[in-house]
Design an enzyme around this catalytic site. Sequence first.
Site, short mmCIF file in Angstrom:
data_model
loop_
_atom_site.label_atom_id
_atom_site.label_comp_id
_atom_site.label_asym_id
_atom_site.label_seq_id
_atom_site.Cartn_x
_atom_site.Cartn_y
_atom_site.Cartn_z
N GLU A 34 9.83 1.44 10.62
CA GLU A 34 10.90 2.60 10.55
C GLU A 34 10.07 3.81 10.68
O GLU A 34 9.07 4.11 9.84
CB GLU A 34 11.64 2.61 9.29
N GLU A 73 8.39 15.72 15.84
CA GLU A 73 8.88 15.80 14.64
C GLU A 73 8.02 16.66 13.44
O GLU A 73 6.94 16.65 13.85
CB GLU A 73 8.99 14.42 13.95
N LYS A 94 0.88 -1.29 -0.26
CA LYS A 94 0.14 0.00 -0.08
C LYS A 94 0.99 1.28 -0.02
O LYS A 94 1.72 1.56 0.97
CB LYS A 94 -1.22 -0.06 1.17
N CYS A 153 13.28 10.86 7.80
CA CYS A 153 13.21 10.50 9.12
C CYS A 153 14.63 10.79 9.92
O CYS A 153 14.55 11.00 11.19
CB CYS A 153 12.83 9.05 9.29
#
Length: 480
Positions: free
Chosen positions: A262, A402, A188, A301
């Site tokens: 992750e 973040e 996906k 990231c």
Amino acid sequence: MLYPAPGTEGSKVGVNPTYGNFIGGKFVDPVKGEFADNPTPVTGKPFTQHAQSSEEDVELALDAAYKAAPAWGEASLAQRAAVLNKIADAVEANLEEIAIAECYDNGKAVRETLNADIPLLVDHFRYFAGAARTEEGTISEIDNDMVAYHFREPLGVVGQIIPFNFPLLMAAWKLAPALAAGNAVVLKPASPTPWSIMKLMEVIGDVVPPGVINVVTGPGAQIGKALATNKRIAKIAFTGETVTGRLIMQYAAQNIIPSTTELGGKSPNIFFADIMDADDDYLDKAIEGLVLYAFNQGEVCTCPSRALIHESIYDEFMARCLDRIAKIKQGSPLDTDTMMGAQVSTNQMDKITGYCDIAASEGAECLIGGQKAALGGDLADGYYFNPTVYKGHNKMRIFQEEIFGPVLAVTTFKDDAEASPTTPCTAWGPASGRATAPAPTAWDARSRPDASGRTATTPTRPRPRSAATRSPASAARITA
């Protein structure tokens, strides 16, 4: 060079009005016949439509994967390696077209997709084509009358959920090892970036046996959950933000299957005083390391989104860095001269703007940027944000959370003892860096920031053999 937009006159990349799911080796319309607009970050305007899938589409993809899995799993390692190499060859032969598609779907600068994203995709498939043929089982003697032997076997059918920041490269990170190991895949893509993976399947669809790779598009909350909770998958892999990652791991635990995640990052870079002992190439590299916070529009990231600078060099070093940041060229991502492209979606733009408002309310000092970029013309409605730097302290939210945009949080430190406790004060990894002239200083500091991956220069060089590491809330590849 400015590439024509896909689907326009002179472009090398065609665009269909709609794109269905890729299931069983062919494109099929979603079961309920629903499609959604797919806007490009370049202009903010829709350019095609993608399948708005339902749980029924996930089941169809799983049916196709289950049909293909036995034969693919029984194929020899040499046969599977040959297919992976053919995938790499096909992508390489169409590299420019795929790079343009990735740029237009995601908004990143085409110079990056041409020179990094797609070449690295090719590299990953070739690497795992070789790795597949080096896998060996083991045998051990239990006692005089008993031996134990162990063979590596495919899991069967696995699910994979891909992020929006590196749609095709992250797909390669997951697809290549899964295929090499003999698994069939239901994948996906991220909701904002469903198109480039379909362009990839147009190129490699005939190379892979039908049903070995299946792609289902649609809203993450519905389709991602339907895939991750499905009892017919043997493993789930996910790259994305941490809140969703926790849910993915919970779903896997409920079904007692392995998961690989992750997740988010808020990675610190420490700049020691000795980097300015000489005005040399190393100092220039340190400046480059700080400016990498804006790489890929900050949608990374391992983005070095926190900088800790020794107070004795702060003024001079920061002045040099701000001068470099001011020279970052923004413009059409389809222009090879553009250095920083567009954010991926309006949601990301709103998130970045919101954090800038938070920074101001908490008293952070804006050193550069802090607002949307006004590019005008055909780009006026695109998703562009100026590279931004705030100075503050580590307890501010822009240091702790973040943002996933071109926003850097900067503070100072007096000595190593002060810097080290500062860096792990967030649950977000997954990488850290430190810039210093003598190797002993870097080596002494290497184990102190608890932010997973540790490098001496840059945390943004993904390679197939990069290790996987963990921080309190993240797991990601570290760099060489």
